[in-house]
Design a protein around this motif. Structure first.
Motif, PDB file in Angstrom:
ATOM      1  N   VAL A 117      -9.981  -3.786  67.966  1.00 52.79           N
ATOM      2  CA  VAL A 117      -9.508  -4.931  68.748  1.00 52.79           C
ATOM      3  C   VAL A 117     -10.132  -6.189  68.161  1.00 52.79           C
ATOM      4  CG1 VAL A 117      -9.430  -6.032  71.009  1.00 52.79           C
ATOM      5  CG2 VAL A 117      -9.287  -3.528  70.827  1.00 52.79           C
ATOM      6  N   ILE A 118      -9.304  -7.098  67.683  1.00 49.56           N
ATOM      7  CA  ILE A 118      -9.785  -8.338  67.083  1.00 49.56           C
ATOM      8  C   ILE A 118      -9.998  -9.361  68.199  1.00 49.56           C
ATOM      9  CG2 ILE A 118      -9.295 -10.163  65.412  1.00 49.56           C
ATOM     10  CD1 ILE A 118      -9.734  -7.350  64.234  1.00 49.56           C
ATOM     11  N   PRO A 119     -11.161 -10.018  68.254  1.00 52.26           N
ATOM     12  CA  PRO A 119     -11.403 -11.021  69.302  1.00 52.26           C
ATOM     13  C   PRO A 119     -10.358 -12.133  69.282  1.00 52.26           C
ATOM     14  CG  PRO A 119     -13.424 -10.519  68.083  1.00 52.26           C
ATOM     15  CD  PRO A 119     -12.306  -9.870  67.335  1.00 52.26           C
ATOM     16  N   SER A 120     -10.063 -12.667  70.451  1.00 53.02           N
ATOM     17  CA  SER A 120      -9.100 -13.777  70.526  1.00 53.02           C
ATOM     18  C   SER A 120      -9.570 -14.955  69.690  1.00 53.02           C
ATOM     19  CB  SER A 120      -8.908 -14.195  71.986  1.00 53.02           C
ATOM     20  OG  SER A 120      -8.460 -13.102  72.754  1.00 53.02           O
ATOM     21  N   ASN A 121     -10.872 -15.230  69.729  1.00 48.28           N
ATOM     22  CA  ASN A 121     -11.470 -16.197  68.802  1.00 48.28           C
ATOM     23  C   ASN A 121     -12.206 -15.387  67.745  1.00 48.28           C
ATOM     24  OD1 ASN A 121     -13.015 -18.024  67.345  1.00 48.28           O
ATOM     25  ND2 ASN A 121     -13.572 -19.243  69.126  1.00 48.28           N
ATOM     26  N   PRO A 143      -3.637 -29.107  75.536  1.00 45.79           N
ATOM     27  CA  PRO A 143      -3.106 -28.220  76.573  1.00 45.79           C
ATOM     28  C   PRO A 143      -4.245 -27.356  77.109  1.00 45.79           C
ATOM     29  CG  PRO A 143      -2.572 -27.376  74.399  1.00 45.79           C
ATOM     30  CD  PRO A 143      -3.194 -28.719  74.178  1.00 45.79           C
ATOM     31  N   ILE A 144      -4.124 -26.907  78.300  1.00 47.96           N
ATOM     32  CA  ILE A 144      -5.243 -26.213  78.934  1.00 47.96           C
ATOM     33  C   ILE A 144      -4.787 -24.885  79.535  1.00 47.96           C
ATOM     34  CG2 ILE A 144      -7.002 -26.346  80.746  1.00 47.96           C
ATOM     35  CD1 ILE A 144      -7.505 -28.221  78.418  1.00 47.96           C
ATOM     36  N   ASP A 145      -5.563 -23.835  79.266  1.00 44.30           N
ATOM     37  CA  ASP A 145      -5.443 -22.549  79.963  1.00 44.30           C
ATOM     38  C   ASP A 145      -6.541 -22.496  81.015  1.00 44.30           C
ATOM     39  OD1 ASP A 145      -3.346 -21.654  78.406  1.00 44.30           O
ATOM     40  OD2 ASP A 145      -4.584 -20.453  77.064  1.00 44.30           O
ATOM     41  N   VAL A 146      -6.169 -22.206  82.240  1.00 43.39           N
ATOM     42  CA  VAL A 146      -7.147 -22.088  83.327  1.00 43.39           C
ATOM     43  C   VAL A 146      -6.943 -20.726  83.990  1.00 43.39           C
ATOM     44  CG1 VAL A 146      -8.082 -23.093  85.423  1.00 43.39           C
ATOM     45  CG2 VAL A 146      -7.024 -24.586  83.703  1.00 43.39           C
ATOM     46  N   LEU A 147      -7.984 -19.908  83.939  1.00 41.44           N
ATOM     47  CA  LEU A 147      -7.917 -18.598  84.572  1.00 41.44           C
ATOM     48  C   LEU A 147      -8.605 -18.667  85.929  1.00 41.44           C
ATOM     49  CD1 LEU A 147      -7.006 -15.640  84.142  1.00 41.44           C
ATOM     50  CD2 LEU A 147      -9.323 -15.170  83.306  1.00 41.44           C
ATOM     51  N   VAL A 148      -7.883 -18.311  86.962  1.00 38.03           N
ATOM     52  CA  VAL A 148      -8.422 -18.305  88.322  1.00 38.03           C
ATOM     53  C   VAL A 148      -8.546 -16.863  88.796  1.00 38.03           C
ATOM     54  CG1 VAL A 148      -8.057 -19.013  90.712  1.00 38.03           C
ATOM     55  CG2 VAL A 148      -7.426 -20.565  88.838  1.00 38.03           C
ATOM     56  N   ILE A 169     -11.972 -22.640  82.460  1.00 35.17           N
ATOM     57  CA  ILE A 169     -11.125 -23.253  81.440  1.00 35.17           C
ATOM     58  C   ILE A 169     -11.290 -22.476  80.134  1.00 35.17           C
ATOM     59  CG2 ILE A 169     -10.793 -25.325  80.025  1.00 35.17           C
ATOM     60  CD1 ILE A 169     -11.739 -26.975  82.404  1.00 35.17           C
ATOM     61  N   ASP A 170     -10.182 -22.144  79.511  1.00 34.93           N
ATOM     62  CA  ASP A 170     -10.191 -21.556  78.165  1.00 34.93           C
ATOM     63  C   ASP A 170     -10.994 -20.256  78.099  1.00 34.93           C
ATOM     64  OD1 ASP A 170      -9.944 -21.219  75.356  1.00 34.93           O
ATOM     65  OD2 ASP A 170     -11.806 -22.320  75.035  1.00 34.93           O
ATOM     66  N   PRO A 171     -10.558 -19.217  78.767  1.00 39.28           N
ATOM     67  CA  PRO A 171     -11.310 -17.951  78.721  1.00 39.28           C
ATOM     68  C   PRO A 171     -11.346 -17.309  77.337  1.00 39.28           C
ATOM     69  CG  PRO A 171      -9.211 -17.664  79.841  1.00 39.28           C
ATOM     70  CD  PRO A 171      -9.388 -19.132  79.656  1.00 39.28           C
ATOM     71  N   THR A 172     -10.422 -17.666  76.440  1.00 45.22           N
ATOM     72  CA  THR A 172     -10.432 -17.077  75.092  1.00 45.22           C
ATOM     73  C   THR A 172     -11.382 -17.813  74.154  1.00 45.22           C
ATOM     74  OG1 THR A 172      -8.582 -18.454  74.341  1.00 45.22           O
ATOM     75  CG2 THR A 172      -8.044 -16.309  75.335  1.00 45.22           C
ATOM     76  N   LYS A 173     -11.977 -18.902  74.611  1.00 47.20           N
ATOM     77  CA  LYS A 173     -12.956 -19.671  73.831  1.00 47.20           C
ATOM     78  C   LYS A 173     -12.378 -20.175  72.505  1.00 47.20           C
ATOM     79  CE  LYS A 173     -16.235 -18.935  76.859  1.00 47.20           C
ATOM     80  NZ  LYS A 173     -15.429 -18.301  77.917  1.00 47.20           N
ATOM     81  N   ARG A 174     -11.103 -20.560  72.527  1.00 47.94           N
ATOM     82  CA  ARG A 174     -10.483 -21.133  71.322  1.00 47.94           C
ATOM     83  C   ARG A 174     -10.380 -22.650  71.383  1.00 47.94           C
ATOM     84  NH1 ARG A 174      -4.945 -18.058  71.080  1.00 47.94           N
ATOM     85  NH2 ARG A 174      -5.231 -18.178  73.339  1.00 47.94           N
TER      86      ARG A 174
END
Length: 617
Positions: free
Chosen positions: A402-406, A534-539, A599-604
């Motif tokens: 599994v390759i990390p998202s970042n 743009p923003i990814d927000v995980l709730v 904010i930004d759970p994939t740390k990209r």
């Protein structure tokens, strides 16, 4: 008829991509023969150069680079070492102490028999003598007759040269004990393109040149083994490449002949103690490891499977490697890429050697296959190469399932350290002109890599992968700019990227978002910087469920598609109304009780202050 119409449409799209209005490129074909004088570290050279002018205008002058001339006291490279605040440690000598260093340029200390030079003794254009002058590392040639557009001229040149002490990339007697590391060793035709002539003095950075074919014959003492660009034409008559060769001597010398097609640089190294290992990748690339048969050779003996795996992986993910060979040669001072070959210093453990091989071989795409102008698109050259290297390390060397998202958080840490250091300069700056080597290195290798990874955050990783392959189809064997890559990414993703490339490359603006407030069922996100994204927000809700809120940026004029990433698994995705950069905060409502907002759970996202990106109830 529908199929035929579709085919015509696809061809027109391809044509519009490949034929950027005003685009053209020159072509060079070199036929060279050199006679090495091993004891004096000199050589005599003869060249027949076929130069084709496709520019749409007549040329009254042409220019060559004479890179060896940089290794002389009083050169621009010498003065750069004397005056930059953090000179390359390989190129200076400390005559002080560790606590109180006093660094002096190694070039300053060179004696006449240690310097480098390339001296032209004869130069003709189509059989007629031409006037020329040498200014540092540039040879200016006034033509006997203009070269009209669409026409070809033949230059016959005779020169002699002295190989300098090994200080940077090329030279003699490297720290590994390699006798000849021959990079930038020949008078090299300068690049002429729609921006004009590229006449950068050699002060330590990298290169830019037209594509062409090379036919190189090297006459050298029979005891030497050579590794070089291209394909060896006479392996049965020289040492090292076949069992029991029939050595053909002439007065104690052997002629080695190498040919290479459609490259823009040619390198070779020679040593009496070289051995040669050979392997063939599944995609049919002949890989040669050429290294000294001494204590450092153990890592080299183990490196072949990784080198083969690298070329197969890259051919599948970044476009097929188009040449038949690649030579990994011990020499130089670290690692440096050339046409179908690299010079890499030895005395490394396996991990270090493989990492350097992966980086330099990755340059076969981002610099050699795409003739990137390294003199000012350093982020595109080194940054994208570093991205390709990292992806190969994770997949081929570490064999992660599994390759990390970042894929490289270290690149983000390095870039953010630079951004907060006060030493950052725009990534579009000419590579030679950075105030510090620290700034250049982190800008080129880290920020350029972050640009690519963060581009996946903006357009989606699947679109990023498609962009790399589409870019290969359109721009191989050409000289693309960073804007050309941007345009391909826009066409693949349907997202406008002008704002991103402009702000990230031409300014030192920083990204900083924060979870500003969580009140009842309302979440407020704040842009605390002058760089909109743009923003990814995980709730995560108190009942254990998750919801991913995606906030597009209005300037994108489109949306990132849903991504199947580990951090998002099990989360419902909700696309919100776009945000615009003139508005500092953004509110959205949720339907359940909140446990955590991130904010930004994939740390990209290259957020310089990630500490304020998470709210926990």
């Amino acid at each position: 008829m529908r199929k035929f119409t579709l085919l015509i449409f696809i061809c027109l799209v391809q044509f519009s991509f490949a034929q950027r209005k005003g685009y053209w490129q020159q072509k060079v074909d070199y036929k060279m023969e050199i006679d090495m004088k091993e004891s004096s570290y000199q050589y005599d050279g003869k060249m027949k150069l076929k130069y084709t002018n496709n520019s749409g205008q007549s040329l009254n002058k042409v220019y060559f680079h004479l890179y060896f001339n940089a290794f002389q006291p009083g050169s621009m490279m010498d003065y750069r070492l004397r005056n930059i605040s953090d000179p390359d440690k390989r190129m200076v000598t400390n005559i002080g102490t560790k606590e109180n260093p006093k660094l002096i340029s190694r070039i300053t200390e060179l004696k006449p028999d240690q310097i480098g030079y390339q001296k032209i003794t004869s130069l003709k254009q189509n059989g007629t003598d031409v006037n020329y002058k040498v200014d540092g590392t540039i040879l200016e040639v006034t033509l006997a007759k203009p070269i009209k557009s669409g026409k070809t001229a033949i230059f016959d040149m005779v020169w002699n040269a002295q190989v300098p002490e090994q200080i940077r990339r090329s030279g003699r007697n490297s720290k590994d004990g390699v006798e000849f590391s021959m990079a930038q060793w020949y008078p090299k035709m300068a690049e002429f393109d729609p921006e004009g002539w590229h006449l950068d003095e050699y002060v330590g950075r990298e290169f830019f040149a037209p594509f062409g074919n090379f036919d190189v014959t090297i006459n050298i003492n029979k005891d030497y083994v050579i590794g070089a660009s291209g394909q060896l034409q006479n392996p049965n008559n020289v040492k090292g490449y076949v069992t029991n060769p029939t050595i053909k001597e002439n007065n104690g010398k052997v002629s080695w002949n190498f040919k290479a097609t459609n490259i823009h640089d040619f390198v070779f190294a020679a040593d009496k103690n070289f051995v040669v290992d050979h392997g063939k990748s599944k995609h049919g690339v002949d890989i040669y490891l050429v290294y000294k048969n001494d204590k450092s050779g153990s890592s080299w003996k183990e490196a072949m499977p990784y080198a083969l795996g690298f070329f197969d992986y890259n051919s599948e993910h970044f476009g097929e490697y188009p040449w038949k060979t690649y030579s990994i040669i011990e020499g130089g001072d670290g690692g440096m890429e050339y046409g179908t070959a690299t010079l890499i210093s030895g005395n490394r453990n396996l991990e270090s050697l493989v990492g350097t091989i992966f980086h330099e071989a990755a340059h076969s795409w981002y610099q050699q296959l795409f003739g990137i102008n390294e003199t000012y698109n350093e982020w595109f050259d080194e940054g994208f190469t570093s991205y390709v290297e990292q992806m190969a390390l994770l997949n081929v060397y570490e064999k992660l399932k599994v390759i990390p998202s970042n894929p490289n958080p270290d690149a983000y840490r390095g870039y953010i350290a630079l951004a907060l250091s006060g030493k950052e300069e725009p990534a579009s700056l000419l590579a030679d002109y950075y105030n510090t080597n620290y700034g250049y290195s982190l800008e080129a290798y880290y920020k350029g890599q972050v640009l690519a990874i963060q581009l996946g955050y903006i357009i989606g990783n699947e679109n990023l992968e498609k962009t790399f392959l589409k870019f290969y189809d359109i721009w191989k064997f050409k000289h693309p700019s960073g804007n050309d890559f941007k345009r391909v990414a826009e066409e693949v993703s349907g997202i406008n990227l002008k704002w991103y490339f402009n702000l990230f490359l031409n300014t030192t603006r920083k990204i900083d978002y924060a979870v500003d407030n969580v009140s009842n069922n309302t979440v407020t996100i704040a842009n605390k910087s002058d760089f909109a994204m743009p923003i990814d927000v995980l709730v995560e809700y108190t009942d254990g469920t998750k919801e991913l809120f995606y906030i597009p940026l209005r300037e994108m004029r489109g949306e990132k598609p849903a991504e199947n990433l580990v951090e998002y698994q099990g989360a419902k995705r909700t696309v919100l109304e776009d945000w615009f950069w003139t508005k500092p905060t953004y509110d959205f409502k949720v339907s359940k009780d909140i446990k955590e907002v991130s904010i930004d759970p994939t740390k990209r996202l290259a957020d310089v202050n990630p500490e304020n990106n998470v709210f926990t109830k």
